[in-house]
Design a protein around this motif. Structure first.
Motif, short mmCIF file in Angstrom:
data_model
loop_
_atom_site.label_atom_id
_atom_site.label_comp_id
_atom_site.label_asym_id
_atom_site.label_seq_id
_atom_site.Cartn_x
_atom_site.Cartn_y
_atom_site.Cartn_z
N VAL A 289 104.80 20.55 -45.59
CA VAL A 289 104.69 21.19 -47.09
C VAL A 289 103.74 20.23 -47.82
CG1 VAL A 289 105.74 22.12 -49.04
CG2 VAL A 289 107.06 22.39 -46.85
N GLN A 290 102.82 21.01 -48.30
CA GLN A 290 102.00 20.32 -49.43
C GLN A 290 101.71 21.30 -50.68
OE1 GLN A 290 97.35 19.89 -49.60
NE2 GLN A 290 97.99 17.92 -48.24
N VAL A 291 102.11 20.62 -51.77
CA VAL A 291 102.10 21.52 -53.04
C VAL A 291 101.05 21.15 -53.90
CG1 VAL A 291 104.51 22.01 -52.91
CG2 VAL A 291 103.78 20.14 -54.20
N PRO A 292 100.27 22.04 -54.71
CA PRO A 292 99.44 21.33 -55.60
C PRO A 292 99.82 20.60 -56.66
CG PRO A 292 99.90 23.89 -56.09
CD PRO A 292 100.68 23.26 -54.74
N THR A 293 99.10 19.63 -57.29
CA THR A 293 99.45 18.93 -58.42
C THR A 293 98.28 18.79 -59.40
OG1 THR A 293 100.33 16.94 -59.20
CG2 THR A 293 98.71 16.62 -57.26
N LEU A 294 98.37 18.91 -60.55
CA LEU A 294 97.56 19.08 -61.66
C LEU A 294 97.04 17.42 -61.74
CD1 LEU A 294 99.04 21.74 -63.87
CD2 LEU A 294 97.19 21.90 -62.25
N PRO A 295 95.94 17.31 -62.50
CA PRO A 295 95.46 15.96 -62.86
C PRO A 295 96.55 15.19 -63.83
CG PRO A 295 93.72 17.48 -63.09
CD PRO A 295 94.86 18.31 -62.65
N GLY A 296 96.84 13.77 -63.37
CA GLY A 296 97.73 13.22 -63.91
C GLY A 296 99.33 13.33 -63.78
N ARG A 297 99.41 14.56 -63.03
CA ARG A 297 100.89 14.87 -63.12
C ARG A 297 101.54 13.91 -62.54
NH1 ARG A 297 102.34 19.83 -65.43
NH2 ARG A 297 100.74 20.13 -66.77
N ALA A 298 101.15 13.42 -61.08
CA ALA A 298 102.12 12.58 -60.28
C ALA A 298 102.46 10.96 -60.96
CB ALA A 298 101.26 12.07 -59.02
N ARG A 299 101.18 10.53 -61.94
CA ARG A 299 101.67 9.35 -62.75
C ARG A 299 102.64 9.97 -63.82
NH1 ARG A 299 102.07 4.19 -62.99
NH2 ARG A 299 101.80 3.26 -64.84
N LEU A 300 102.43 10.96 -64.46
CA LEU A 300 103.40 11.50 -65.50
C LEU A 300 104.71 11.46 -64.73
CD1 LEU A 300 103.87 12.32 -68.29
CD2 LEU A 300 103.31 14.48 -67.81
N LEU A 301 105.05 11.92 -63.78
CA LEU A 301 106.42 12.23 -63.24
C LEU A 301 106.83 10.76 -63.05
CD1 LEU A 301 108.35 14.15 -61.97
CD2 LEU A 301 107.53 13.85 -59.90
N ALA A 302 106.18 9.96 -62.45
CA ALA A 302 106.59 8.41 -62.27
C ALA A 302 107.00 7.80 -63.43
CB ALA A 302 105.57 7.67 -61.47
N ASP A 303 106.38 8.00 -64.65
CA ASP A 303 106.56 7.61 -65.90
C ASP A 303 107.92 8.20 -66.54
OD1 ASP A 303 104.58 5.93 -65.60
OD2 ASP A 303 103.20 6.88 -66.79
N LEU A 304 108.01 9.39 -66.25
CA LEU A 304 109.14 9.95 -67.10
C LEU A 304 110.70 9.32 -67.07
CD1 LEU A 304 108.58 13.95 -66.53
CD2 LEU A 304 108.79 12.75 -68.57
N PRO A 305 111.03 8.84 -66.20
CA PRO A 305 112.27 8.22 -66.22
C PRO A 305 112.45 7.14 -67.31
CG PRO A 305 111.85 8.50 -64.00
CD PRO A 305 110.52 8.79 -64.54
N SER A 306 111.48 6.32 -67.47
CA SER A 306 111.35 5.40 -68.32
C SER A 306 111.03 5.69 -69.70
CB SER A 306 110.40 4.21 -67.98
OG SER A 306 109.19 4.87 -68.11
N LEU A 307 110.43 6.92 -69.91
CA LEU A 307 110.08 7.75 -71.05
C LEU A 307 111.41 8.18 -71.74
CD1 LEU A 307 106.95 9.97 -71.92
CD2 LEU A 307 109.55 10.78 -72.16
N LEU A 308 112.25 8.83 -70.66
CA LEU A 308 113.48 9.36 -71.14
C LEU A 308 114.41 8.34 -71.39
CD1 LEU A 308 113.66 12.38 -68.56
CD2 LEU A 308 112.97 12.43 -70.67
N ALA A 309 114.43 7.42 -70.95
CA ALA A 309 115.33 6.16 -71.18
C ALA A 309 115.07 5.65 -72.42
CB ALA A 309 115.43 5.21 -70.13
N ASP A 310 113.80 5.69 -73.00
CA ASP A 310 113.34 4.91 -74.23
C ASP A 310 113.38 5.75 -75.45
OD1 ASP A 310 113.17 2.35 -72.61
OD2 ASP A 310 110.71 2.77 -72.35
N SER A 311 113.67 7.05 -74.96
CA SER A 311 113.56 8.16 -76.18
C SER A 311 114.74 7.79 -77.03
CB SER A 311 113.70 9.52 -75.58
OG SER A 311 112.45 9.70 -74.78
N HIS A 312 114.36 8.11 -78.53
CA HIS A 312 115.58 7.70 -79.35
C HIS A 312 116.42 8.71 -79.30
CE1 HIS A 312 117.17 6.62 -83.21
NE2 HIS A 312 117.17 7.73 -83.68
#
Length: 400
Positions: A289-312
């Motif tokens: 299986v290969q799914v399409p990914t939009l520009p910058g989304r893989a990096r954004l997905l990797a950053d999301l856990p820390s972004l959520l943890a740091d959200s006020h």
């Protein structure tokens, strides 16, 4: 009448105006004429089964959404849920006016025999992640805004809430998957997906249900949205605006909506964009299986856990063990979306091969995610969400 034909003729031009809804369009045209509203033309539908049109009327530029009854529609995409959307916003207006004012209002509700339409003002701005350079900033603004205005509002939870909303939803949609996705992935001997060994979905769901009770949230929140994909968030001069809530009056675990954001980032948006459908090759009990990914989304997905943890305020609103719960929520959303692709694509009369392709992509990716999330929850108290989401990298090809 507007340039280019009668109202009814323009309504019929929608790219997936199915035979079931076409008779309603003449009635809709008459109702719009009484309101002094002209149809400018159809709008791209994305993955939705609803028909969308740009309008111009006494209130200025607007949008009309129309949906016809379909007994074969998956739950949440049916006419009953569509008719509940304005009721949900009215409920929030009474309970959480600070959230209700974020929702783009429905100016007119039109109901006919087997169809309904909502007329709304045009929401000026960009969808949440339309500008890749501002994705992190905007995601943070959205989750903190919804946290402060709604997710911190506490409502009593009940035992079994997670099992009903996550696992139960997949069981309700099971019939949509049979005969469309590989039988081995549902109830056979399991499959190897991108070289990852997976048990059949039936077996993984049973274990997930058994693991959920200790993860139950201590509190729920009012139904702030319920379908918080990035296309339902518009960022404009006025800040965050919300469109197209789920159509539910039940209290909800905030992880449900945060999981919808994760699904949008991980793969849903790329399919909604029509940016390609990737590749799904099934050979017996193995799949590539290969799914399409939009520009910058893989990096954004990797950053999301820390972004959520740091959200006020967000970790406090989500409660203890939220990374583990969110991993399971995101995986279940991905699996459940496979049934939505079957239901909505059939309503749009897409070719069976396209329907199977989209459904298999979501089902098989979701199966890998769910197997991994279950294993992590089974084996430890805390779940490394970032490490879990890294699994998506085995499905990404080049950016589209």
């Amino acid at each position: 009448m507007v340039d280019g034909g009668s109202e009814t003729e323009i309504l019929q031009r929608a790219p997936h105006a199915s035979a079931g809804v076409r008779p309603a369009l003449a009635d809709l045209s008459t109702a719009l004429e009484r309101l002094g509203i002209d149809i400018v033309g159809p709008l791209p539908p994305g993955l939705s089964r609803t028909l969308l049109y740009e309008t111009m009327g006494p209130d200025g530029r607007g949008v009309v959404k129309v949906l016809g009854a379909d007994p074969a529609a998956v739950d949440g995409h049916d006419l009953h849920s569509f008719r509940l959307k304005p009721r949900q916003v009215a409920f929030l207006r009474r309970m959480l006016p600070a959230v209700a004012e974020l929702h783009v209002p429905v100016l007119h509700e039109l109901d006919g025999d087997g169809w309904s339409a909502h007329i709304m003002p045009w929401a000026e701005g960009e969808h949440l992640l339309q500008n890749p350079s501002r994705s992190r900033q905007r995601l943070l603004e959205v989750v903190e805004t919804l946290c402060v205005r709604g997710w911190q509002e506490r409502r009593p939870s009940e035992p079994g809430n997670l099992a009903r909303t996550l696992v139960g939803r997949i069981w309700r949609r099971w019939s949509f998957l049979e005969g469309v996705v590989p039988a081995a992935a549902l109830a056979g001997r399991g499959m190897r997906v991108n070289s990852v060994a997976c048990r059949p979905l039936r077996e993984v769901l049973a274990e997930a249900a058994a693991l959920l009770p200790p993860l139950e949230p201590a509190h729920l929140a009012p139904p702030v949205h319920g379908d918080l994909n990035t296309r339902n968030v518009v960022m404009g001069a006025a800040g965050v605006r919300l469109i197209d809530p789920r159509g539910s009056l039940e209290d909800l675990d905030p992880c449900y909506d945060v999981g919808k954001l994760l699904l949008s980032v991980s793969m849903w948006d790329a399919f909604a964009d029509g940016s390609g459908s990737g590749r799904v090759v099934v050979d017996g009990e193995a799949a590539d299986v290969q799914v399409p990914t939009l520009p910058g989304r893989a990096r954004l997905l990797a950053d999301l856990p820390s972004l959520l943890a740091d959200s006020h305020g967000l970790p406090e609103a989500l409660g203890p063990r939220w990374p583990a719960r969110l991993a399971l929520v995101h995986a279940c959303h991905t699996v459940a979306e496979a049934a939505c692709r079957v239901s909505d694509a059939r309503a749009k009369c897409l070719p069976p091969a396209t329907i199977a392709h989209h459904a298999c992509a979501f089902l098989l990716v979701g199966l890998v995610l769910l197997e991994d999330a279950v294993a992590r929850v089974r084996g430890q108290n805390d779940v490394d969400l970032a490490d879990h989401l890294q699994l998506m990298s085995i499905f990404y090809g080049s950016e589209v």
